[in-house]
Design a protein around this motif. Structure first.
Motif: not given
Length: 76
Positions: A40-44
């Protein structure tokens, strides 16, 4: 069933959590070819964590899931 009126921060937290949930589901719904799902992208994840903190819901899962259930009831 009474309808809860969410604050802007609570609504943002619920929406960020749902985006995170959909991202995780998409990662695991890929073809069953034995590869690891994408991370999962860290930004999400960061967006969801910040939204929960801003709404005062970090560490208060019971209150958060009550809001989530009111926003998106089962079977909907």
């Amino acid at each position: 069933m009474p309808t809860a009126v969410l604050t802007d921060h609570e609504r943002t937290a619920v929406q960020a959590y749902l985006r995170l949930l959909h991202t995780v589901r998409a990662a695991f719904d890929g073809p069953p070819d034995g590869r690891r799902p994408p991370v999962v992208p860290p930004s999400v994840l960061a967006e969801a964590e910040q939204a929960l903190a801003d709404a005062g819901l970090a560490g208060n899962e019971e209150a958060f899931f009550r809001l989530l259930q009111n926003w998106c009831p089962p079977g909907r």
